[in-house]
Design a protein around this motif. Structure first.
Motif, short mmCIF file in Angstrom:
data_model
loop_
_atom_site.label_atom_id
_atom_site.label_comp_id
_atom_site.label_asym_id
_atom_site.label_seq_id
_atom_site.Cartn_x
_atom_site.Cartn_y
_atom_site.Cartn_z
N ASN A 1 -6.30 -0.86 -1.25
CA ASN A 1 -6.14 -0.90 -2.71
C ASN A 1 -7.35 -1.53 -3.40
N HIS A 2 -8.41 -1.80 -2.64
CA HIS A 2 -9.69 -2.17 -3.25
C HIS A 2 -10.23 -0.96 -4.01
N CYS A 3 -10.79 -1.17 -5.18
CA CYS A 3 -11.32 -0.03 -5.93
C CYS A 3 -12.36 -0.47 -6.94
N CYS B 1 -10.38 -1.48 -11.32
CA CYS B 1 -11.26 -2.55 -10.86
C CYS B 1 -11.12 -3.86 -11.62
N GLU C 1 -6.23 -4.10 2.89
CA GLU C 1 -6.52 -2.80 3.46
C GLU C 1 -6.10 -2.77 4.93
N LEU D 1 0.82 -1.21 0.00
CA LEU D 1 0.00 0.00 0.00
C LEU D 1 0.85 1.26 0.00
N ALA E 1 1.96 1.64 -3.63
CA ALA E 1 0.82 2.06 -4.46
C ALA E 1 0.49 3.53 -4.28
N ASN F 1 -8.28 -5.21 -12.66
CA ASN F 1 -7.00 -5.87 -12.42
C ASN F 1 -7.17 -6.98 -11.38
N ASN G 1 -4.53 -0.03 -9.58
CA ASN G 1 -5.62 -0.53 -8.73
C ASN G 1 -6.97 -0.55 -9.43
N CYS H 1 -4.25 3.48 -13.69
CA CYS H 1 -4.01 3.10 -12.30
C CYS H 1 -3.89 1.60 -12.12
N GLY I 1 -7.81 3.66 -2.20
CA GLY I 1 -8.67 3.25 -3.29
C GLY I 1 -10.11 3.40 -2.84
N ARG J 1 -6.16 -7.98 -2.98
CA ARG J 1 -6.62 -6.69 -2.45
C ARG J 1 -6.51 -6.72 -0.92
#
Length: 373
Positions: free
Chosen positions: A56-58, A69, A77, A9, A12, A71, A67, A65, A104, A75
């Motif tokens: 990095n959840h998005c 969605c 946090e 993170l 990122a 990819n 991150n 990017c 994210g 994930r």
């Protein structure tokens, strides 16, 4: 597990700039201290920050990017308490002097903001931390969340990413330029005017250079608008980097000199009294990369030079290549104290870059050199 989260993170977060640099090179300390980043201020000072994403959840599909969605990767946090624990460890051991927190967007913008605000709230109220906090505002966040963030943070920011709505649409289909981004930036601006004590360091933003078809003219007009309407003195400019496993991984990077020239031009707009219409651009709306835009402007206005240093006003002096705001003020102050400038060495001593200024000035009506026209 926490150190692994930090590496992922923290790395990122490098694409969220909080640094005045000519190239998008984030200065992270070492792999042994993930997330510690040395931000350089405009005055040249370096400040170590703990810089990380909360998650990095998005759900967004930003094409630039890692991150985005679509990819497929692990994930992770931080919980608020996990992140607080890591930051306090760094802070108490003098590894970090401040916090830069972004995230994210796993779902609803306010739920993301709630977690970030819980970190700031607990640091301020439960741990009595009074140091620097920079909070990223998630696009689409509510007015109440933004107000709460401004009450807790020294600085807040929303990444505008593009200079135009059409350019923004090239980068993402899940965010709306005017509603999710510009509207939130205007809210911050209005709150700041009504409550100057909130977010005392103000708001900032970031544009990506070279990820879409926007010209330098587009970028500079937006930077000029942000300065005029939202009091943003410096929009961070991030040179596009094609990242593996993103839709733009094969997209061409911008030329190395493009971002530094845009920074120079932005300073002319926001600090030197120039307007975007005065800057020299090619037929396609791009800056000339081989020369400083201030120098090019001066060369194209031979009617204004050479300028008599002993008589020129502050705004006139700022138009001279090699004379900045500090040296212009020193010239004015020295004249008020009765000094007359007769030699280039006297200007050099107060910070004038004489080699650049020499063709454009005269001292006591004596031309210093032949103008380069």
């Amino acid at each position: 597990m926490e150190i692994q989260k930090l590496r992922i993170l923290g790395e990122a977060s490098q694409y969220d700039l909080c640094n005045y640099v000519s190239l998008n090179q984030e200065n992270f300390t070492s792999k042994n201290l993930p997330g510690i980043y040395h931000a350089r201020t405009q005055s040249g000072c370096q400040v170590p920050l703990f810089k990380t994403l909360m998650s990095n959840h998005c759900i967004n599909d930003c094409n630039y990017c890692i991150n985005h969605c679509h990819n497929k990767f692990e994930r992770i946090e931080f919980s608020p308490d996990e992140l607080i624990s890591v930051f306090l460890h760094y802070y108490q051991n003098h590894y970090a002097e401040g916090l830069f927190l972004s995230s994210g967007m796993p779902g609803d913008a306010d739920r993301v903001m709630e977690n970030m605000l819980e970190v700031a709230r607990k640091l301020r109220l439960e741990h009595e931390y009074q140091g620097y906090i920079h909070l990223k505002i998630i696009p689409g966040a509510s007015y109440d969340m933004i107000k709460r963030a401004m009450n807790l943070a020294d600085r807040v920011s929303v990444n505008i990413e593009s200079a135009t709505s059409s350019g923004f649409d090239e980068l993402t289909s899940t965010k709306d330029y005017y509603n999710d981004v510009l509207r939130r930036m205007k809210w911050i601006g209005r709150l700041k005017k009504r409550h100057p004590e909130m977010a005392p360091s103000g708001q900032s933003t970031q544009l990506i250079v070279g990820a879409n078809d926007e010209t330098d003219q587009d970028i500079l007009k937006r930077a000029e608008w942000l300065h005029k309407h939202l009091d943003i003195n410096l929009s961070y400019l991030s040179p596009f980097q094609p990242l593996e496993d993103t839709p733009l991984e094969n997209h061409t990077q911008p030329e190395n000199k493009r971002t530094p020239r845009l920074y120079q031009a932005q300073f002319l707009l926001n600090s030197y009294g120039f307007s975007s219409d005065e800057l020299l651009l090619d037929e396609e709306g791009f800056l000339f990369l081989d020369e400083d835009p201030k120098y090019l402007w001066a060369k194209s206005h031979p009617d204004m030079f050479p300028l008599e240093v002993n008589e020129a006003g502050f705004k006139e002096l700022l138009r001279v290549p090699g004379i900045g705001k500090k040296s212009a003020r020193r010239i004015i102050e020295s004249r008020r104290n009765g000094m007359k400038f007769r030699h280039l060495d006297e200007l050099k001593k107060i910070g004038v870059v004489v080699k650049r200024a020499e063709p454009f000035i005269q001292l006591e009506r004596a031309h210093q050199t032949t103008l380069p026209f």
